[in-house]
Design an enzyme around this catalytic site. Structure first.
Site, PDB file in Angstrom:
ATOM      1  N   HIS A 156      29.491  37.132  14.198  1.00 16.16           N
ATOM      2  CA  HIS A 156      30.718  37.930  13.985  1.00 16.16           C
ATOM      3  C   HIS A 156      30.677  39.240  14.774  1.00 16.16           C
ATOM      4  CE1 HIS A 156      31.297  35.280  10.437  1.00 16.16           C
ATOM      5  NE2 HIS A 156      30.001  35.490  10.270  1.00 16.16           N
ATOM      6  N   SER A 277      37.476  53.433  39.844  1.00 14.24           N
ATOM      7  CA  SER A 277      38.873  53.656  39.481  1.00 14.24           C
ATOM      8  C   SER A 277      39.505  54.573  40.528  1.00 14.24           C
ATOM      9  CB  SER A 277      38.940  54.307  38.100  1.00 14.24           C
ATOM     10  OG  SER A 277      40.157  55.013  37.948  1.00 14.24           O
ATOM     11  N   LYS A 283      34.353  56.370  36.498  1.00  4.97           N
ATOM     12  CA  LYS A 283      34.365  54.965  36.096  1.00  4.97           C
ATOM     13  C   LYS A 283      33.570  54.053  37.017  1.00  4.97           C
ATOM     14  CE  LYS A 283      37.615  53.353  33.645  1.00  4.97           C
ATOM     15  NZ  LYS A 283      37.627  52.691  32.354  1.00  4.97           N
ATOM     16  N   GLU A 290      35.190  40.524  34.593  1.00  3.25           N
ATOM     17  CA  GLU A 290      36.550  40.387  34.046  1.00  3.25           C
ATOM     18  C   GLU A 290      37.351  39.339  34.819  1.00  3.25           C
ATOM     19  OE1 GLU A 290      38.178  44.357  33.983  1.00  3.25           O
ATOM     20  OE2 GLU A 290      36.671  45.041  32.556  1.00  3.25           O
TER      21      GLU A 290
END
Ligand code: ARG
Length: 475
Positions: A156, A277, A283, A290
């Site tokens: 979980h 970024s 970043k 992704e």
């Protein structure tokens, strides 16, 4: 507009109709398979006396030349032909005149395209298997280095019990090993040759289908000509296996994204596999992971799309089937690209062992072991569960871990605790007592690692030498 079939038509095809129907813009990818199939066909026609042996020799020599010219780039595949089959035949006729016109004797584009797609898919299944093997090698390298790297195991997405990084990686080894087995398994069903099925009902020429099947490295000919031209199960099986690979890669990517997050910091993705970024200078984003996660949807899309295309098609060939190509090619290129990129990212990732260890230690991942300690000292499990529950609450309140409690504090909850509790709940002991087959203890992992090494050394894709054998040899 250049097409093979003008004879019975009284009107020119409308340009829009022609464009809608044509497939050369994408089936040119099949040039190699198409030409190799034609060479085998021509050799067989010569052997059977359907062509003279001079004709067969002349044609196969010219087809080989066409292939090498396409490969070197000196012969461009022109989009003015309807499809790759028409292009190759037209070039051959242009060079050999009437002899070239005999190429299509006893053959239809229906069995031709069925053959091309089988050969292409078969080759790509072998390539996919090779990429999976490389990924397994990377995973195994990480496993060998991290049999003692303790981290929390989750259920979980909540910390559950301590495991090791080797153990976590081993789960993915199992997944990608099954993916390889799927490649091998679908290859066994796909590797039959539809050439000679004709348009749908075979031919009246005395073709030797077993001979062409053998020349092209197939186990044998397909046994029903209607099915031979209209079966696309092998593509569906392959797309389904690719979808499963993408699902595995996507789960793995998701974990890496979480582990790479500011909160977790279990890993750091190498700069070479991260992106920045345009506005936020701090970043470093896990874009590759992704994208891999995102592209899973695209490969599933191909599977569902082809299943849907096939579901209403009466026997035998129908033009709907031309829709199998773009999506299959895209799914293959996508999945192969993801396997290669993911492998590179994984091979260069840095694991922050200390962060992983302290996350496990501070996350009560040893609570089950603390309860087991009480059980071993005669406390019934349900009571032990309750006692440790109270202890966890106490620790949360104080912001400490179980092993940071003093013996007095422990005794206040249960008199059963002795000095040896500290050893019993140490991360190392918790992991290394888990000795069952497939469990994370170093000893258990090491025997699994030995089995994996042996597996990687022995496993080989069946018959994958047909690729070199094909055009080169002069059987
Ligand atoms: N481009 C076609 C395909 O991909 C080739 C077969 C054409 N056959 C036909 N009867 N029109 O399916």
């Amino acid at each position: 507009m250049a097409q093979l079939w003008g004879g019975r038509f009284t009107k020119e095809t409308d340009q829009l109709v022609y464009n809608f129907n044509a497939s050369i813009s994408f089936d040119k990818k099949l040039y190699r398979q198409d030409i190799e199939g034609s060479i085998a066909h021509v050799k067989m026609l010569g052997r059977q006396g359907i062509l003279t042996s001079e004709e067969a020799l002349e044609m196969s020599a010219e087809l080989k030349k066409i292939l090498s010219e396409v490969e070197s780039g000196s012969l461009k595949i022109s989009d003015e032909y309807e499809d790759i089959h028409s292009f190759v035949e037209a070039v051959l006729i242009g060079r050999l005149g009437d002899t070239g016109k005999k190429l299509h004797t006893g053959r239809s584009r229906n069995d031709q395209v069925a053959l091309d797609m089988r050969m292409y898919t078969r080759m790509e299944a072998a390539h996919t298997d090779g990429l999976l093997k490389e990924l397994l090698e990377t995973i195994l390298t990480i496993m060998k280095a991290h049999t003692e790297t303790i981290m929390p195991g989750f259920t979980h997405l909540q910390k559950a019990q301590p495991i090791t990084l080797a153990h976590h990686m081993g789960a993915y080894f199992e997944m990608f090993r099954r993916d390889r087995l799927r490649m091998r398994d679908l290859y066994e069903r796909m590797n039959y040759c539809p050439l000679g099925s004709g348009a749908l009902a075979g031919t009246t020429y005395p073709l030797d289908r077993a001979y062409t099947a053998g020349l092209l490295g197939f186990y044998g000919p397909t046994l029903n000509s209607m099915d031979g031209v209209s079966d696309r199960d092998y593509i569906l099986e392959y797309l389904s296996a690719l979808s499963t690979i993408m699902m595995h890669l996507s789960r793995f990517s998701e974990e890496i994204i979480i582990w790479n997050s500011n909160e977790y910091q279990f890993v750091e993705i190498d700069d070479g596999y991260s992106t920045g970024s345009s506005i936020m200078p701090q970043k470093k984003n896990p874009d590759i992971a992704e994208l891999v996660r995102g592209k899973a949807g695209r490969v599933y899309g191909a599977l569902v799309s082809l299943l849907t295309t096939m579901k209403g098609i009466p026997l035998a060939y129908n033009k709907d089937m031309q829709e199998d190509k773009e999506l299959t090619f895209d799914a293959i290129d996508t999945a192969k690209g993801c396997l290669a990129l993911f492998n590179g990212m994984l091979a260069t990732i840095r694991f922050h062992k200390e962060r992983m260890r302290s996350s496990a230690a501070l996350g009560f991942t040893n609570a089950t072991d603390a309860a087991d300690y009480l059980v071993n000292h005669g406390v019934p499990f349900r009571d032990a569960h309750g006692i440790i529950g109270q202890i966890v609450l106490y620790c949360i309140d104080k912001g400490i871990s179980i092993d940071e409690m003093s013996l007095d504090e422990l005794h206040a909850v249960s008199p059963v605790f002795k000095e040896d509790i500290y050893e019993a709940v140490s991360m190392e002991i918790c992991v290394n007592k888990r000795l069952t087959v497939g469990a994370p203890a170093k000893e258990a992992m090491e025997s699994v690692i030995t089995a994996y090494e042996q597996y990687l050394a022995e496993s080989k894709f069946p018959e994958s030498d047909w690729e070199e054998k094909l055009v080169g040899d002069d059987r």
